[in-house]
Design a protein around this motif. Structure first.
Motif, short mmCIF file in Angstrom:
data_model
loop_
_atom_site.label_atom_id
_atom_site.label_comp_id
_atom_site.label_asym_id
_atom_site.label_seq_id
_atom_site.Cartn_x
_atom_site.Cartn_y
_atom_site.Cartn_z
N HIS A 80 0.83 -1.21 0.00
CA HIS A 80 0.00 0.00 0.00
C HIS A 80 0.86 1.26 0.00
O HIS A 80 1.87 1.34 0.68
N ARG A 81 0.45 2.25 -0.81
CA ARG A 81 1.12 3.54 -0.86
C ARG A 81 0.11 4.66 -0.64
O ARG A 81 -1.01 4.59 -1.15
N PHE A 82 0.51 5.67 0.10
CA PHE A 82 -0.32 6.86 0.28
C PHE A 82 -0.05 7.83 -0.87
O PHE A 82 1.11 8.06 -1.23
N GLU A 115 11.72 15.86 -0.28
CA GLU A 115 11.93 15.34 -1.62
C GLU A 115 10.61 15.11 -2.36
O GLU A 115 10.52 15.32 -3.57
N ASP A 116 9.59 14.67 -1.61
CA ASP A 116 8.28 14.44 -2.22
C ASP A 116 7.64 15.77 -2.63
O ASP A 116 6.99 15.87 -3.67
N LEU A 117 7.81 16.81 -1.81
CA LEU A 117 7.28 18.12 -2.17
C LEU A 117 7.99 18.66 -3.41
O LEU A 117 7.38 19.31 -4.26
N ALA A 295 0.58 14.72 -8.45
CA ALA A 295 0.43 13.73 -7.39
C ALA A 295 1.75 12.99 -7.22
O ALA A 295 2.55 12.87 -8.16
N VAL A 296 1.98 12.52 -6.01
CA VAL A 296 3.17 11.72 -5.73
C VAL A 296 2.77 10.58 -4.81
O VAL A 296 2.01 10.77 -3.86
N GLU A 297 3.24 9.38 -5.13
CA GLU A 297 3.00 8.21 -4.28
C GLU A 297 4.16 8.03 -3.31
O GLU A 297 5.33 8.17 -3.69
#
Length: 477
Positions: A80-82, A115-117, A295-297
């Protein structure tokens, strides 16, 4: 007749005494007034190798994270990934201007980082956005700000000198911590040079009181985050040697959603996306008509759990706990109730009273037998067990160096999770698996709680006798 009666009493006593003998070393702590619950058993036969008040209800501290990990794997599965999104219901024109607000929708991803931002900002740029004529809005509608249940978190709203009691929000990043980098100044007696870890922009105010010493001097840094007039300030004190390597310093933020807003705004600026309006935070969800612009997982759950348990990360554990709750805008108690509901389906577990998934809440209670029942249930679930056991540490190569004790038998044949609390009483707890010399799997747990009248308890006092007891079980089975 008297002899026969004595023999009968002895025979009745033996089955109870033999298992208790399995924890002869650990049991000596009871003589000093500590409350102990411990049990070890083989998984193939169910044979009990050691037992000391296994049903006694005690505080498990961070061993609670075993319950959180099992419930999360059961709910979502290892892969599962958010997904975190940037959305808007505003029009994007041909020149790349977004005529309205840009909304960051917090997903509750406990591993979300700068890094996700950056990737979100890059993908928004790739979408063609060059300017936002409205505001940058951080939506923490799923949960947050979350009511604090522990002294450390409640005090952390105003000031904090640690990294472990981060406040919680579905829009939180970087484990709820600010980071600044401290490097020596250009000459002795000059102020240290302080920069921000997450970009060139000034993300948090810094009160720099660190002085540079000559080469070879003593480096001693002290940091505290305080909130002044609603603004976070990193107060840095101490000294740094002129030849010292730069050091990252972390402290929890006073408002995780505000921290995300400042960091994301800096990322947008760096990729060339101008935001005209001021940023804001909200507990309202985005409009149902909003389009996803980027979007980023996040990382898969099994990777998140490895970090959560290896580093005993309280922020990650309680973020996942909140995600498990079925109620709108849940509290930690709602998330803990969801974990209890999962555990209710485990045979022979017995009572469980959790107040959080992290174990920061000292009121939580379980038993050594209950922990072992949980461990046994995951062992018999082949689709989940590899991810679960992979999140535990083997003492010989785990990140917690204080575990590297005992003989190579304990070092390499045990996989475990520890728990530590110091207030209001000392708690040292352990739960995990072991492999015997003949390759049989076993589970063990030991919960040691102090009282108001017991002396201080450190890990050496618990681990040294426990390793002797577990080693003996491994060697003889």
């Amino acid at each position: 007749m008297a002899c026969r009666l004595l023999l009968a009493v002895v025979l009745l006593w033996l089955p109870l005494a033999a298992p208790a003998a399995g924890f002869t070393e650990l049991g000596r702590l009871a003589e000093r007034g500590f409350l102990i619950g411990a049990e070890a058993r083989l998984l193939d036969s169910g044979e009990v190798l050691g037992s000391l008040a296994p049903q006694r209800q005690l505080s498990p501290a961070s061993v609670s994270k075993l319950y959180l990990a099992a419930a999360a794997l059961d709910r979502w599965g290892p892969q599962h990934r958010f997904t975190t999104r940037l959305v808007s219901d505003a029009e994007l024109d041909a020149e790349g201007r977004l005529h309205g607000d840009l909304v960051f929708e917090g997903s509750g991803d406990p591993g979300l980082a700068t890094e996700d931002l950056w990737r979100l900002a890059q993908r928004l740029h790739q979408r063609g956005v060059r300017e936002v004529n409205g505001r940058l809005v951080i939506s923490q509608w799923r949960f947050g700000p979350v009511a604090c249940l522990t002294t450390d978190r409640c005090e952390g709203r105003e000031r904090v000198a640690n990294t472990y009691s981060a406040l919680l929000s579905a829009a939180g990043i970087n484990h709820g911590n600010w980071c600044v980098n401290v490097a020596p100044g250009r000459e002795a007696q000059a102020p240290a040079r302080v920069t921000h870890c997450d970009g060139q922009a000034s993300l948090v105010t810094v009160d720099n009181q660190v002085i540079t010493l000559a080469a070879g001097g003593a480096t001693a840094l002290d940091a505290e985050r305080v909130t002044r007039d609603g603004e976070d300030v990193m107060v840095l004190r101490g000294t740094i040697a002129g030849d010292a390597a730069p050091r990252d310093v972390y402290r929890t933020s006073g408002d995780p959603a505000e921290q995300t807003a400042r960091t994301l705004a800096a990322m947008l600026d760096q990729v060339g996306i101008a935001v005209q309006g001021i940023h804001a935070t909200t507990i309202e969800p985005p409009s149902a008509s909003a389009d996803t612009l980027a979007a980023v997982e996040g990382r898969p759950l099994q990777a998140l759990l490895l970090d959560t348990l290896h580093y005993s990360n309280n922020f990650m554990a309680d973020m996942l706990t909140l995600g498990l709750a079925d109620t709108p805008r849940p509290t930690l108690l709602d998330g803990a109730e969801a974990i209890e509901h999962f555990v209710a389906g485990i045979p022979d577990h017995g009572p469980l009273d959790l107040r959080s998934g992290s174990g920061l809440t000292p009121e939580s209670r379980t038993s050594a037998r209950g922990v072992n029942a949980l461990l046994a249930s995951l062992f018999h679930r082949p689709s989940l067990f590899p991810a679960f056991v992979g999140s535990l540490q083997t003492p010989s190569n785990g990140v917690m160096r204080f575990l590297r004790r005992g003989s190579p038998v304990f070092q390499n044949r045990v996989m475990l999770k520890t728990g530590t609390l110091n207030q209001p009483v000392a708690v040292r707890a352990v739960g995990g698996y072991f492999r015997t010399r003949t390759g049989r799997w076993g589970v063990f747990s030991a919960l040691v709680n102090g009282t108001a009248t017991t002396p201080w308890l450190n890990w050496t006092q618990v681990l040294d006798p426990l390793t002797e007891d577990i080693e003996r079980m491994i060697e003889t089975n």
